[in-house]
Scaffold this motif. Structure first.
Motif, mmCIF file in Angstrom:
data_model
loop_
_atom_site.group_PDB
_atom_site.id
_atom_site.type_symbol
_atom_site.label_atom_id
_atom_site.label_comp_id
_atom_site.label_asym_id
_atom_site.label_seq_id
_atom_site.Cartn_x
_atom_site.Cartn_y
_atom_site.Cartn_z
ATOM 1 N N ALA A 154 38.902 -15.391 -20.505
ATOM 2 C CA ALA A 154 39.024 -14.884 -19.136
ATOM 3 C C ALA A 154 39.702 -13.520 -19.130
ATOM 4 C CB ALA A 154 39.794 -15.870 -18.280
ATOM 5 N N GLY A 155 40.703 -13.340 -19.972
ATOM 6 C CA GLY A 155 41.371 -12.039 -20.086
ATOM 7 C C GLY A 155 40.432 -10.981 -20.626
ATOM 8 N N PHE A 156 39.633 -11.336 -21.615
ATOM 9 C CA PHE A 156 38.661 -10.407 -22.186
ATOM 10 C C PHE A 156 37.640 -9.974 -21.138
ATOM 11 C CE2 PHE A 156 34.440 -9.901 -24.080
ATOM 12 C CZ PHE A 156 34.671 -8.768 -24.848
ATOM 13 N N ILE A 157 37.137 -10.922 -20.364
ATOM 14 C CA ILE A 157 36.171 -10.607 -19.316
ATOM 15 C C ILE A 157 36.803 -9.698 -18.265
ATOM 16 C CG2 ILE A 157 34.809 -11.607 -17.432
ATOM 17 C CD1 ILE A 157 33.589 -11.970 -20.209
ATOM 18 N N ASN A 158 38.039 -9.965 -17.908
ATOM 19 C CA ASN A 158 38.737 -9.156 -16.920
ATOM 20 C C ASN A 158 38.920 -7.716 -17.414
ATOM 21 O OD1 ASN A 158 39.901 -8.909 -14.396
ATOM 22 N ND2 ASN A 158 41.953 -9.342 -15.157
ATOM 23 N N VAL A 159 39.344 -7.542 -18.648
ATOM 24 C CA VAL A 159 39.520 -6.195 -19.220
ATOM 25 C C VAL A 159 38.178 -5.471 -19.294
ATOM 26 C CG1 VAL A 159 40.100 -4.945 -21.338
ATOM 27 C CG2 VAL A 159 41.633 -6.702 -20.475
ATOM 28 N N THR A 160 37.137 -6.168 -19.697
ATOM 29 C CA THR A 160 35.806 -5.574 -19.780
ATOM 30 C C THR A 160 35.329 -5.120 -18.411
ATOM 31 O OG1 THR A 160 35.280 -6.961 -21.687
ATOM 32 C CG2 THR A 160 33.431 -5.970 -20.511
ATOM 33 N N LYS A 161 35.520 -5.968 -17.404
ATOM 34 C CA LYS A 161 35.098 -5.640 -16.038
ATOM 35 C C LYS A 161 35.803 -4.379 -15.550
ATOM 36 C CE LYS A 161 36.986 -7.967 -12.828
ATOM 37 N NZ LYS A 161 37.425 -9.042 -11.925
ATOM 38 N N TRP A 162 37.112 -4.308 -15.712
ATOM 39 C CA TRP A 162 37.850 -3.148 -15.227
ATOM 40 C C TRP A 162 37.547 -1.901 -16.049
ATOM 41 C CZ3 TRP A 162 39.258 -2.772 -10.572
ATOM 42 C CH2 TRP A 162 39.609 -3.905 -9.852
ATOM 43 N N SER A 163 37.259 -2.045 -17.321
ATOM 44 C CA SER A 163 36.868 -0.898 -18.144
ATOM 45 C C SER A 163 35.567 -0.297 -17.636
ATOM 46 C CB SER A 163 36.713 -1.303 -19.609
ATOM 47 O OG SER A 163 37.937 -1.743 -20.129
ATOM 48 N N VAL A 164 34.611 -1.145 -17.294
ATOM 49 C CA VAL A 164 33.331 -0.669 -16.763
ATOM 50 C C VAL A 164 33.548 0.045 -15.434
ATOM 51 C CG1 VAL A 164 31.108 -1.412 -15.834
ATOM 52 C CG2 VAL A 164 31.926 -2.343 -18.000
ATOM 53 N N VAL A 165 34.394 -0.510 -14.581
ATOM 54 C CA VAL A 165 34.676 0.116 -13.285
ATOM 55 C C VAL A 165 35.293 1.496 -13.484
ATOM 56 C CG1 VAL A 165 36.124 -0.059 -11.219
ATOM 57 C CG2 VAL A 165 34.860 -2.048 -12.020
ATOM 58 N N VAL A 166 36.253 1.612 -14.379
ATOM 59 C CA VAL A 166 36.913 2.897 -14.624
ATOM 60 C C VAL A 166 35.935 3.901 -15.216
ATOM 61 C CG1 VAL A 166 38.683 4.047 -16.015
ATOM 62 C CG2 VAL A 166 39.224 1.936 -14.796
ATOM 63 N N ILE A 167 35.125 3.481 -16.162
ATOM 64 C CA ILE A 167 34.149 4.388 -16.778
ATOM 65 C C ILE A 167 33.159 4.889 -15.739
ATOM 66 C CG2 ILE A 167 32.207 4.490 -18.393
ATOM 67 C CD1 ILE A 167 33.908 2.591 -20.198
ATOM 68 N N LEU A 168 32.665 3.999 -14.884
ATOM 69 C CA LEU A 168 31.736 4.414 -13.835
ATOM 70 C C LEU A 168 32.409 5.375 -12.855
ATOM 71 C CD1 LEU A 168 29.794 1.125 -13.084
ATOM 72 C CD2 LEU A 168 28.971 3.162 -14.277
ATOM 73 N N ALA A 169 33.656 5.119 -12.506
ATOM 74 C CA ALA A 169 34.377 6.011 -11.595
ATOM 75 C C ALA A 169 34.552 7.390 -12.215
ATOM 76 C CB ALA A 169 35.742 5.408 -11.247
ATOM 77 N N VAL A 170 34.858 7.443 -13.488
ATOM 78 C CA VAL A 170 34.990 8.734 -14.176
ATOM 79 C C VAL A 170 33.654 9.461 -14.205
ATOM 80 C CG1 VAL A 170 35.442 9.809 -16.434
ATOM 81 C CG2 VAL A 170 37.007 8.076 -15.532
#
Length: 44
Positions: A19-35
């Protein structure tokens, strides 16, 4: 050696880690898309 009974292993630690891995992956994708959107708007 003790016999293993299928379905008796405690997997709560693995589930919490996953669950932690999925959460980190999700937020990483959000940050990359925002950048990427920011870079597109600025014209970098």
């Amino acid at each position: 050696m003790a016999e293993h009974v299928h379905g008796t292993m405690d997997t709560s630690a693995q589930e919490k880690t996953y669950a932690g891995f999925i959460n980190v992956t999700k937020w990483s994708v959000v940050v990359i898309l925002a950048v990427l959107v920011f870079m597109a708007l600025v014209g970098a």
